[in-house]
Structures are given as C-alpha cells and as structure tokens.
Scaffold this active site. Structure first.
Site, mmCIF file in Angstrom:
data_model
loop_
_atom_site.group_PDB
_atom_site.id
_atom_site.type_symbol
_atom_site.label_atom_id
_atom_site.label_comp_id
_atom_site.label_asym_id
_atom_site.label_seq_id
_atom_site.Cartn_x
_atom_site.Cartn_y
_atom_site.Cartn_z
ATOM 1 N N SER A 1 50.062 47.804 -6.834
ATOM 2 C CA SER A 1 51.501 48.053 -6.922
ATOM 3 C C SER A 1 51.869 49.256 -6.076
ATOM 4 O O SER A 1 51.083 50.208 -5.947
ATOM 5 C CB SER A 1 51.923 48.318 -8.368
ATOM 6 N N TYR B 1 51.393 52.872 -16.354
ATOM 7 C CA TYR B 1 51.297 51.807 -15.355
ATOM 8 C C TYR B 1 50.840 52.372 -14.017
ATOM 9 O O TYR B 1 49.935 51.824 -13.360
ATOM 10 C CB TYR B 1 52.652 51.118 -15.216
#
Length: 237
Positions: free
Chosen positions: A132, A146
């Site tokens: 990501s 995250y």
C-alpha cells in the site's frame, strides 16, 4: 493474449476487488490459476466458474493451513499475495485482537507464504506482494496499525529479494493508492479527502493494478527485484 500460458499461478485473497482482477488477468493470459478466499464464498465460486480457476477456502491468519495450501499447489511459477486486513481508528480504543489479526494477515502470512512458495518455485519465479502507498505515507489519523503492516512488507520484500536472487526469483511489492473496491469504493465518504492528496484525482481501477502485477510477473521484469512499485495517482508524491 497468452503471456502466462501453462504457468502455475496462485493468488492469495482473490475473490474480490484487486485480487479478483489479478485472477482474471492471469487466467485470461492462459495461466493455470488458483486463488484463496475466506468469507466471500458466492463471489469466489462465481469467479472460479467465470475464469476456469480453482477457489480454495483458506484463512491467511492460520499459518499451517496457509502453508499447506501453498505447498499443495506444487511448483508455482508465480505467487501473488493480495489477502489483506484493514483496521482503522484511534489506537487508544482499537481492539487489540483486531490489530493482532491484521498483523497475522498483512505481515506474517506474506512472509510464510512467500518462503513456502520459494521452496518449490523454479528458477526465475515471481513473488509479488500487494502492499500500500500507506507504507510510505499516512496523511490522516487512525491508520497507524495498517501503515505499520504495510511498512513491514517493504522490509520483507527487500530481504527476500536478496535471499532468492541467486535463483533468479524476483520479489516485489505493488503499492496501490486509493482503489475502487468494496473496501474503499470510489463513491465512498472518504473519496474526496483521498483525492485531495492525489495528483490524478480519481480512484485506481483494480484492472490497472492487475496489469501492473502481470508486468512485474512477466519476462520483461526479470531484473526488477526488491522494489516497491507505486501505483497511487501521486498520493505519496
């Protein structure tokens, strides 16, 4: 387009969104494709029927089950690790169990799956991890856990690239920005905020990520390894 004709390909987390687009891309390229899923049984079975691929119900947080699923596919030419968990919110109030599961799925599973795949992978194989852009930039509150998991992937990719380089096996991360999926729809409440950080102000299409994965998994990318390939519309620029 049969650029992956006869190749043995496994996609971890392939029933929806980015993973499903990757399955379609490899199956459409002639690969003998399989993918794992957990909660989306109807979507998984429909995708398997559509693409002629094999759907395998596996929880990526279950290390033994995950390793068995990878081993059972034999000598993989390509493994794409797309399964992921998302936990967002105030770190002072987040459920610790949810954070631990996020780490199991986003950090431990990619490592164990990649290592197991490499045991049987032929020289010149491909290991691709879906990371990501938040591994590089987290411009809003609530994303610490995250971002931690996606940053950990970066170190893993660089290290395994060194470990497997002598065999011509490449290890790379594809790092998407905001992508139109069930988890983060282009029509969602956060879309405008996300687009404000981007140079190209739209969500990425899953098919665009799938095409990027196919390039990294193809023969043209034999000398790309240990890299973090950004596809984020300038989110982290």
């Amino acid at each position: 387009m049969n650029d992956f004709a006869g190749k043995n390909v496994l996609v971890l987390g392939g029933s929806r969104g980015i993973g499903a687009a990757i399955v379609r891309r490899f199956a459409g390229g002639g690969a003998r494709a399989a993918f794992t899923y957990l909660g989306s049984s109807d979507a998984a079975l429909a995708l398997a029927k559509e693409t002629g691929s094999e759907a395998l119900k596996v929880d990526s947080a279950d290390r033994k089950a995950l390793i068995k699923a990878v081993a059972d596919r034999g000598a993989l030419d390509v493994i794409v690790i797309s399964a992921g968990a998302l936990v967002m919110g105030d770190p002072l109030s987040l459920d610790p169990e949810a954070v631990d599961r996020l780490i199991d799925v986003n950090v431990k599973a990619p490592y164990h799956a990649a290592v197991e795949a490499a045991r049987r992978m032929p020289d010149g194989g491909r290991i691709v991890v879906i990371g990501s852009t938040n591994g590089d930039r987290i411009p809003f509150a609530g994303g610490a856990a995250y971002a931690l998991s996606k940053s950990a992937m970066q170190g893993m990719v660089r290290g395994l690239a060194r470990d497997f380089g002598a065999r011509g096996i490449t290890v790379n991360a594809i790092q998407p920005g905001p992508t139109d999926s069930d988890m983060n729809p282009a029509s969602g409440p956060m879309a405008e905020t996300m687009h404000s950080f981007m140079a190209i102000k739209r969500h990425i299409r899953p098919s665009e990520i799938a095409d990027y994965v196919a390039f990294i998994a193809g023969h043209q990318a034999a000398m790309i390894t240990g890299s973090l390939q950004m596809i984020d519309g300038g989110f982290a620029a």
